[in-house]
Design an enzyme around this catalytic site. Structure first.
Site, short mmCIF file in Angstrom:
data_model
loop_
_atom_site.label_atom_id
_atom_site.label_comp_id
_atom_site.label_asym_id
_atom_site.label_seq_id
_atom_site.Cartn_x
_atom_site.Cartn_y
_atom_site.Cartn_z
N TRP A 166 11.96 99.24 -6.05
CA TRP A 166 11.96 100.08 -4.85
C TRP A 166 11.89 99.29 -3.56
CZ3 TRP A 166 10.50 101.82 -9.52
CH2 TRP A 166 10.90 103.10 -9.89
N CYS A 202 14.62 106.87 -8.87
CA CYS A 202 14.34 108.12 -9.59
C CYS A 202 15.59 108.86 -10.04
CB CYS A 202 13.44 109.02 -8.76
SG CYS A 202 14.15 109.66 -7.22
N ASP A 254 -1.80 106.97 -2.52
CA ASP A 254 -1.09 108.24 -2.42
C ASP A 254 0.14 108.10 -1.53
OD1 ASP A 254 -3.08 109.32 -3.93
OD2 ASP A 254 -3.96 110.55 -2.36
N HIS A 260 12.09 113.48 -4.77
CA HIS A 260 11.92 112.84 -6.07
C HIS A 260 12.72 113.65 -7.09
CE1 HIS A 260 10.42 110.62 -9.38
NE2 HIS A 260 9.64 111.58 -9.85
N ASP A 283 9.90 113.35 -16.86
CA ASP A 283 10.15 112.40 -15.77
C ASP A 283 10.11 110.99 -16.34
OD1 ASP A 283 10.37 111.02 -13.43
OD2 ASP A 283 8.80 112.11 -12.36
N GLU A 377 -0.99 132.06 -4.47
CA GLU A 377 -0.78 130.61 -4.44
C GLU A 377 -2.09 129.87 -4.23
OE1 GLU A 377 -0.34 126.76 -2.45
OE2 GLU A 377 -0.79 128.61 -1.36
N TYR A 466 13.52 106.04 0.76
CA TYR A 466 13.34 107.48 0.52
C TYR A 466 11.92 107.80 0.07
CZ TYR A 466 13.44 107.16 -4.63
OH TYR A 466 13.16 106.90 -5.95
#
Length: 627
Positions: A166, A202, A254, A260, A283, A377, A466
């Site tokens: 990356w 990804c 984080d 993604h 994933d 939610e 990104y």
């Protein structure tokens, strides 16, 4: 699932030959596109087989034929079956939540060697090497197979297919932006004696995984989550720290990625119950270990939506990717922190996949969560916090290492609501930015109250990946402005091509931030992600496409720069159109000979010293030869 050489046991009889009626069965089972001459059958469907014995079969003779009839991956809708199993090309969405881009991908699951390579991945997995018998006996279970493949697509633990990278330069491999399909990647791994292919990010992991699972008969699609959280300590809160100039400080691991990409596969969850059947998140991007290995899923989308983060596999990690809260802090030199921004709606936006039968985008955010800001939610979010054991202060001990204990004052500061600024602001792009041109931007600030204000503005622009990690500083300045009561003031500036040209040859993304500090009041942070548009590339098929007949294709590219571009190479691929990737150095017109009928996707990718990848695609219908 795809079955090959179904096991048979015959008692008191010996067979001399078996006719699998390969052509007939492959047509009935929709497996004719595989290049293999062997019979390839799908579960839960009738097939024809002829057995020849050494002696005549008598009516009193008994024989047993063993075959599995359960089909845990069955989809009732025929159009969906065609899209998620048989379609050998597709679209992967990238970009920003408000600027979503299409990238074509050649899955090529029926191309020569791909099925064999997919089976080899299972044979080379850690599970198979440790216990071959148990591994093979579990291959009728899509939960097991998909989880093994999610580990084998990346190379972190099992010397799998793709090595991720990356940052830095890609001189020892291929820039991830330059891949356009899975076939060349899988063949390179296979032909290179299983040496990991360099490099992927990804969308590459997801594209390869989609190819492998579709080749094995598991319905699979590619998913893009915009503003995707990477919550390393699973506390459902992403904390971003900046200094007073707006520079991001990496005080924790984080992060929030612009987007993604992962996969969903469709199958029954016998381990969880029928409520959790359907789409399952997988994933292959190596982010965090799951049970000691870089693998992720399958996690039921129903479990994620309902906050059932205690269920297998990795539901808590995926829940955080789409549901974490986002908190921004200014960190001062005296170790004081000011909470300036808290957002429960930023993460998990415009979750997207390709529509069935078309190239358009479908928003499937509702599959992952209830409407943002709704009572339901927030109830689900609190349920997830409780199941994860996150304390009321919104912190949880990191999984991988212990943190120093915070003071009472620090913990109180973390839970206090952010002070509301008395000014508002936003960045406005004066025109759609194109690579090679200056970027014109305006910062508009509004005084929300009836007092005069003096505001110190510290502005910064950085080239970013990104993943929103910075690559290079492009611009930085500060100034004082005055605002009359309820006044709106616009500050215009530009980022010139000369300032960004050496930093944006790969990811063409810029992050602009402004920290606005009124005296003795809450600070305001204004941010904007900018993507510079690629130059247009046009593809024209010169005439009707007929199978086994040559056809010319013309590609036109306009250089937007005021300087000459050199060392240009045009890469072309497409399942059913080209058996190997084509590389062209000297012409914009070339010939292809389609070898399969039906709707096909032709992809081109222009690479040169000034651009890492300028991509385009065209769809063409290849007709049969008319007698």
């Amino acid at each position: 699932m795809v079955l090959i050489r179904l096991p048979c046991i015959f008692l008191a009889l010996k067979t001399t030959s078996v006719n699998w009626h390969s052509k007939q069965n492959k047509a009935a089972h929709h497996t004719s596109d595989y290049s293999s001459t062997e019979a390839i059958l799908r579960r839960g469907q009738n097939f024809t087989i002829t057995l020849n014995f050494q002696t005549n079969v008598q009516s009193a003779d008994n024989f047993i034929f063993i075959a599995s009839t359960d089909d845990d991956v069955y989809m009732a809708n025929e159009k969906e079956r065609h899209e998620y199993i048989l379609n050998d090309s597709g679209i992967i969405f990238q970009g920003l939540e408000k600027y979503i881009q299409q990238e074509a991908w050649n899955y090529g699951q029926f191309e020569e060697d791909i099925l064999d390579i997919s089976l080899t991945m299972l044979d080379r997995s850690l599970n198979h090497r440790q216990d071959p018998a148990t591994d093979v006996s579990n291959r009728n279970n899509p939960i097991y197979v998909s989880r093994v493949i999610s580990a084998m697509v990346n190379s972190n633990d099992e010397k799998g297919v793709v090595q991720g990278k990356w940052n830095g330069k890609y001189c020892s491999g291929t820039n991830p932006l330059q891949w356009s399909g899975s076939v060349s990647i899988l063949r390179k791994w296979y032909r290179g004696r299983y040496k990991p292919v360099r490099y992927g990010q990804c969308w590459v992991f997801a594209g390869v995984m989609c190819t492998v699972l579709r080749s094995l008969g598991i319905p699979t699609r590619v998913i893009t989550n915009f503003n995707s959280a990477h919550d390393t300590n699973i506390n459902l809160s992403i904390d971003k720290c900046i200094d007073i100039s707006g520079k991001t400080l990496y005080l924790n691991e984080d992060s929030v990625w612009n987007f993604h990409v992962w996969n969903e596969s469709w199958f029954i969850r016998r381990d969880l119950g029928s409520f959790y059947d359907g789409w399952q998140v997988l994933d292959a991007t190596p982010q965090e270990r799951s049970k000691g290995i870089f693998q992720c899923g399958p996690a039921s989308t129903r479990a994620i939506k309902e906050g059932d983060v205690n269920l297998d596999y990795d539901s808590s990690f995926v829940f955080a990717e789409v549901n974490a809260d986002y908190v921004t802090w200014i960190c001062y030199s005296n170790k004081r922190k000011e909470r300036i921004y808290s957002d429960t709606r930023k993460i998990g936006k415009s979750i997207s996949t390709k529509a069935v039968g078309t190239k358009s985008r479908v928003d499937i955010t509702d599959n992952y969560k209830y409407p943002e800001g709704s009572l339901k939610e927030r109830q689900v979010y609190k349920k997830a916090l409780k199941l994860l054991g996150v304390r009321s202060i919104g912190r949880r001990t990191k999984i991988r290492r212990r943190r120093p204990r915070s003071s009472v004052a620090q913990r109180r500061n973390m839970t206090e609501s952010a002070r509301k600024p008395s000014i508002s602001g936003k960045f406005i792009l004066n025109a759609s930015p194109v690579i090679g041109q200056d970027v014109l931007i305006t910062l508009a600030l509004r005084n929300l109250i009836s007092d005069f204000k003096t505001i110190k503005i510290k502005l910064r622009a950085s080239a970013i990946l990104y993943t929103r990690k910075p690559k290079a500083e492009i611009l930085q300045w500060s100034r004082l402005i005055k605002l009359r009561p309820e006044e709106v003031k616009e500050i215009s500036f530009k980022i010139s091509y000369s300032q960004y040209k050496n930093s944006l040859r790969d990811d063409r993304k810029i992050l602009v931030t402004a920290v606005c500090e009124p005296k003795q009041e809450a600070s305001l942070l204004v941010e904007k992600d900018i993507i510079l548009q690629d130059p247009f590339i046009t593809i024209k098929v010169l005439g009707p496409a007929v199978v086994h007949k040559a056809i010319n294709v013309q590609v036109t590219f306009t250089n937007p720069l005021s300087e000459m571009v050199t060392d240009c190479v045009l890469k072309v691929e497409g399942s059913g159109l080209l058996k190997e990737q084509l590389k062209i150095n000297s012409t914009v017109q070339f010939e292809i000979i389609p070898y399969k009928t039906g709707t096909r996707q032709l992809q081109v990718d222009l690479v040169c010293t000034h651009f890492s990848a300028i991509k385009g695609f065209v769809t063409l219908d290849v007709a049969s030869v008319q007698c």
